[in-house]
Scaffold this active site. Structure first.
Site, PDB file in Angstrom:
ATOM      1  CG  LEU A  87      -2.180   0.641   1.320  1.00 44.55           C
ATOM      2  CD1 LEU A  87      -3.072   0.205   0.164  1.00 44.55           C
ATOM      3  CD2 LEU A  87      -2.853   0.336   2.659  1.00 44.55           C
ATOM      4  CG  HIS A 104      -6.868  -5.320  -9.839  1.00 44.00           C
ATOM      5  ND1 HIS A 104      -6.171  -5.715  -8.724  1.00 44.00           N
ATOM      6  CD2 HIS A 104      -7.951  -6.133  -9.919  1.00 44.00           C
ATOM      7  CE1 HIS A 104      -6.816  -6.720  -8.140  1.00 44.00           C
ATOM      8  NE2 HIS A 104      -7.898  -6.988  -8.848  1.00 44.00           N
TER       9      HIS A 104
HETATM   10  C1  GRF Z   1      -0.238  -8.071 -13.423  1.00 45.95           C
HETATM   11  O1  GRF Z   1      -1.188  -9.052 -13.628  1.00 45.95           O
HETATM   12  C2  GRF Z   1      -0.865  -6.843 -12.859  1.00 45.95           C
HETATM   13  O2  GRF Z   1      -2.196  -6.706 -13.209  1.00 45.95           O
HETATM   14  C3  GRF Z   1      -0.766  -7.043 -11.385  1.00 45.95           C
HETATM   15  O3  GRF Z   1       0.446  -7.718 -11.196  1.00 45.95           O
HETATM   16  C4  GRF Z   1       0.762  -8.466 -12.356  1.00 45.95           C
HETATM   17  C5  GRF Z   1       2.179  -8.167 -12.730  1.00 45.95           C
HETATM   18  O4  GRF Z   1       2.629  -9.038 -13.720  1.00 45.95           O
HETATM   19  N1  GRF Z   1      -0.902  -5.813 -10.678  1.00 45.95           N
HETATM   20  P1  GRF Z   1       4.071  -8.850 -14.350  1.00 45.95           P
HETATM   21  O5  GRF Z   1       5.079  -8.911 -13.203  1.00 45.95           O
HETATM   22  O6  GRF Z   1       4.081  -7.527 -15.026  1.00 45.95           O
HETATM   23  O7  GRF Z   1       4.234  -9.983 -15.298  1.00 45.95           O
END
Ligand code: GRF
Length: 191
Positions: A87, A104
């Protein structure tokens, strides 16, 4: 030229896409990569692109202000969280009002909040029998996954899709849309 910082602690695939997208763009420079994991994939990606990187712990993030200092030293205009789970502390949010976004892997407000990350999200989507899911790009505030939405994109969830299939579809959306949405936001919002 606007300066971007990326926080990433997962595999770093989104960070890689963002770095490659802006490389030589003349518009945005990824000027700092930050992670709370010293073995995060993003650190190697940063190194190979000659981008400064910083590894920090909870104390540096929440107590000493060293992370905020580094953002100032590197004249960062805009922050992207790409697979970063802590956070954000209030001074960081205050220093980057509407200039910090997160991605997200679901259609918020569904499947968000503490503990809703990675495969937990896709397993919950599958368990609920959803027929669609997607991505949400949102501003960061003091609550998990609660800032104003900037962008959403949907994809279908078929009955035969496993959580891993859903993860693949969502990741495709992330890689396709996140860099261009960042480009748009930086040109509109960065100080
Ligand atoms: C992604 O799915 C994003 O939505 C989430 O964390 C993941 C990161 O994936 N917040 P990466 O490390 O960029 O492959």
């Amino acid at each position: 030229m606007k300066k971007l910082a990326i926080f990433a602690s997962g595999t770093g695939s989104n960070a890689r896409r963002i770095i490659e997208y802006f490389s030589g763009s003349g518009m945005v420079e990824v000027a700092l990569v930050l992670s709370n994991k010293k073995d995060a994939g993003v650190l190697e990606i940063a190194r190979s692109h000659g981008i400064p990187a910083m590894v920090f712990d909870r104390k540096m993030f929440y107590e000493t202000g060293e992370v905020l200092d580094a953002l100032r030293v590197h004249h960062i205009d805009f922050i992207v969280l790409a697979g970063f789970l802590w956070l954000a502390p209030p001074p960081l949010i205050a220093a980057f009002p509407q200039r910090m976004v997160n991605i997200h892997p679901a259609l918020l407000p569904k499947y968000g909040g503490k503990g809703m990350y990675g495969m937990h999200v896709h397993e919950a989507v599958k368990a609920a029998g959803e027929t669609e899911t997607g991505i949400t790009i949102h501003y960061v505030n003091e609550h998990y996954d609660k800032g104003d939405f900037v962008f959403q994109m949907r994809c279908a969830v078929l009955p035969e899709d496993t959580p891993a299939d859903i993860a693949r579809k969502v990741q495709q959306l992330e890689h396709q849309y996140f860099p261009e949405i960042i480009a748009k936001l930086v040109s509109e919002n960065a100080a």
